[in-house]
Design an enzyme around this catalytic site. Structure first.
Site, PDB file in Angstrom:
ATOM      1  N   HIS A  17       3.530  -6.349   1.068  1.00 50.82           N
ATOM      2  CA  HIS A  17       3.481  -6.190  -0.393  1.00 50.82           C
ATOM      3  C   HIS A  17       2.044  -6.374  -0.896  1.00 50.82           C
ATOM      4  O   HIS A  17       1.586  -5.644  -1.775  1.00 50.82           O
ATOM      5  CB  HIS A  17       4.365  -7.234  -1.082  1.00 50.82           C
ATOM      6  N   LYS A  41      21.302  -9.008  -4.937  1.00 49.64           N
ATOM      7  CA  LYS A  41      20.795  -9.156  -3.571  1.00 49.64           C
ATOM      8  C   LYS A  41      20.922 -10.595  -3.073  1.00 49.64           C
ATOM      9  O   LYS A  41      20.528 -10.888  -1.958  1.00 49.64           O
ATOM     10  CB  LYS A  41      19.310  -8.747  -3.510  1.00 49.64           C
ATOM     11  N   ARG A  90       6.539   2.471   3.557  1.00 46.38           N
ATOM     12  CA  ARG A  90       6.144   1.916   4.860  1.00 46.38           C
ATOM     13  C   ARG A  90       6.367   2.894   5.981  1.00 46.38           C
ATOM     14  O   ARG A  90       5.645   2.923   6.970  1.00 46.38           O
ATOM     15  CB  ARG A  90       6.960   0.648   5.163  1.00 46.38           C
ATOM     16  N   SER A 128      11.253  -8.430   3.872  1.00 52.77           N
ATOM     17  CA  SER A 128      11.534  -9.815   3.494  1.00 52.77           C
ATOM     18  C   SER A 128      12.720 -10.351   4.279  1.00 52.77           C
ATOM     19  O   SER A 128      12.725 -11.516   4.690  1.00 52.77           O
ATOM     20  CB  SER A 128      11.793  -9.896   1.988  1.00 52.77           C
TER      21      SER A 128
HETATM   22  N1  COA Z   1       5.699  -4.522   2.896  1.00 50.90           N
HETATM   23  C1  COA Z   1       6.697  -5.253   3.377  1.00 50.90           C
HETATM   24  N2  COA Z   1       7.967  -5.126   2.979  1.00 50.90           N
HETATM   25  C2  COA Z   1       8.218  -4.225   2.030  1.00 50.90           C
HETATM   26  C3  COA Z   1       7.224  -3.423   1.479  1.00 50.90           C
HETATM   27  C4  COA Z   1       5.908  -3.595   1.951  1.00 50.90           C
HETATM   28  N3  COA Z   1       4.890  -2.884   1.501  1.00 50.90           N
HETATM   29  N4  COA Z   1       7.792  -2.619   0.585  1.00 50.90           N
HETATM   30  C5  COA Z   1       9.094  -2.901   0.571  1.00 50.90           C
HETATM   31  N5  COA Z   1       9.355  -3.876   1.453  1.00 50.90           N
HETATM   32  C6  COA Z   1      10.653  -4.448   1.791  1.00 50.90           C
HETATM   33  C7  COA Z   1      11.036  -5.565   0.889  1.00 50.90           C
HETATM   34  O1  COA Z   1      10.599  -6.804   1.416  1.00 50.90           O
HETATM   35  C8  COA Z   1      12.532  -5.459   0.877  1.00 50.90           C
HETATM   36  O2  COA Z   1      13.061  -6.105   1.973  1.00 50.90           O
HETATM   37  P1  COA Z   1      14.542  -6.662   1.938  1.00 50.90           P
HETATM   38  O3  COA Z   1      15.457  -5.545   1.555  1.00 50.90           O
HETATM   39  O4  COA Z   1      14.681  -7.109   3.318  1.00 50.90           O
HETATM   40  O5  COA Z   1      14.546  -7.761   0.928  1.00 50.90           O
HETATM   41  C9  COA Z   1      12.795  -3.972   1.050  1.00 50.90           C
HETATM   42  O6  COA Z   1      11.630  -3.448   1.608  1.00 50.90           O
HETATM   43  C10 COA Z   1      13.055  -3.288  -0.235  1.00 50.90           C
HETATM   44  O7  COA Z   1      12.174  -3.850  -1.130  1.00 50.90           O
HETATM   45  P2  COA Z   1      11.674  -3.142  -2.406  1.00 50.90           P
HETATM   46  O8  COA Z   1      11.254  -1.771  -2.058  1.00 50.90           O
HETATM   47  O9  COA Z   1      10.714  -3.989  -3.105  1.00 50.90           O
HETATM   48  O10 COA Z   1      12.990  -2.991  -3.182  1.00 50.90           O
HETATM   49  P3  COA Z   1      13.729  -4.094  -3.852  1.00 50.90           P
HETATM   50  O11 COA Z   1      15.146  -3.904  -3.512  1.00 50.90           O
HETATM   51  O12 COA Z   1      13.171  -5.416  -3.548  1.00 50.90           O
HETATM   52  O13 COA Z   1      13.392  -3.749  -5.353  1.00 50.90           O
HETATM   53  C11 COA Z   1      13.782  -2.736  -7.458  1.00 50.90           C
HETATM   54  C12 COA Z   1      13.973  -2.649  -5.954  1.00 50.90           C
HETATM   55  C13 COA Z   1      13.913  -4.152  -7.963  1.00 50.90           C
HETATM   56  C14 COA Z   1      12.421  -2.221  -7.810  1.00 50.90           C
HETATM   57  C15 COA Z   1      14.882  -1.836  -8.067  1.00 50.90           C
HETATM   58  O14 COA Z   1      16.127  -2.253  -7.575  1.00 50.90           O
HETATM   59  C16 COA Z   1      14.912  -1.884  -9.564  1.00 50.90           C
HETATM   60  O15 COA Z   1      14.111  -1.254 -10.210  1.00 50.90           O
HETATM   61  N6  COA Z   1      15.843  -2.652 -10.133  1.00 50.90           N
HETATM   62  C17 COA Z   1      15.979  -2.779 -11.572  1.00 50.90           C
HETATM   63  C18 COA Z   1      17.221  -2.050 -12.062  1.00 50.90           C
HETATM   64  C19 COA Z   1      16.948  -0.598 -12.256  1.00 50.90           C
HETATM   65  O16 COA Z   1      16.146  -0.178 -13.059  1.00 50.90           O
HETATM   66  N7  COA Z   1      17.664   0.202 -11.481  1.00 50.90           N
HETATM   67  C20 COA Z   1      17.508   1.640 -11.493  1.00 50.90           C
HETATM   68  C21 COA Z   1      16.454   2.035 -10.502  1.00 50.90           C
HETATM   69  S1  COA Z   1      16.739   3.682 -10.007  1.00 50.90           S
END
Ligand code: COA
Length: 162
Positions: A17, A41, A90, A128
């Site tokens: 991140h 989550k 990624r 994560s």
């Molecule tokens: N390096 C390491 N890990 C990474 C990464 C990076 N550069 N990018 C993503 N990841 C990992 C995260 O750690 C996470 O791991 P996990 O699933 O094991 O916890 C996974 O990839 C997904 O993470 P991320 O891409 O950040 O997604 P998220 O689920 O954490 O976040 C939101 C998604 C919160 C942005 C999205 O759900 C959201 O916008 N929610 C609000 C509600 C909404 O508007 N919904 C409509 C959206 S269409």
């Protein structure tokens, strides 16, 4: 003044991140890390704890701040007067989820662009969830998370290992 929002659950933040963030920090005048409460989550850390873990890792970028949000991401972005959402890709496996999310966000708010950056390939397998699994069973996570996050993981899982 170009402002981007970097959203995620960040449970916890990893070097992957932070790699995405370092690229966003070069491209934008202002960056807001938006920590989703993501109750669905069932995060290990509260949103406040996640913010606390992120904050000391932002000191080298005075124009980067962190806050929490709940509800729709695009509504938060509009309220913050953001110009774009930044997301990391990624690996190819991230693409489908990210593509759908970007299109849904565009449908909800056509003015909000989503930009993708690729973190360093050394982070292509970091997530994560995997970091938490390694920490839970006493593995070394120092290559994946900053020291303050490693310490928080160790504290969180101490009862599991005793
Ligand atoms: N390096 C390491 N890990 C990474 C990464 C990076 N550069 N990018 C993503 N990841 C990992 C995260 O750690 C996470 O791991 P996990 O699933 O094991 O916890 C996974 O990839 C997904 O993470 P991320 O891409 O950040 O997604 P998220 O689920 O954490 O976040 C939101 C998604 C919160 C942005 C999205 O759900 C959201 O916008 N929610 C609000 C509600 C909404 O508007 N919904 C409509 C959206 S269409």
């Amino acid at each position: 003044m170009r402002h981007c929002i970097y959203p995620g659950t960040f449970d916890p933040i990893t070097y992957g991140h932070l790699d995405v963030l370092s690229r966003a920090a070069k491209l934008f005048d202002k960056v807001t890390v938006a920590v989703a409460e993501s109750a669905g989550k069932a995060p290990l850390f509260t949103a406040e704890q996640r913010v606390e873990m992120i904050t000391p890792n932002l000191v080298k970028w005075p124009h980067v701040t962190v806050t929490t949000f709940r509800g729709l991401l695009v509504e938060f972005c509009m309220a913050q007067k953001g110009d774009a959402i930044i997301r990391g890709l990624r690996a190819l496996s991230d693409f489908e989820f990210e593509f759908n999310m970007a299109l849904m966000n565009r449908h909800l708010e056509p003015k909000m662009e989503t930009l993708f950056v690729m973190p360093n390939e050394q982070f292509s397998y970091t997530s994560s969830t995997l970091v938490k699994q390694v920490a839970k069973f006493g593995g070394d996570v120092k290559h994946f998370v900053p020291p303050n996050v490693a310490a928080a993981l160790s504290r969180a899982f101490a009862p599991v290992r005793t």
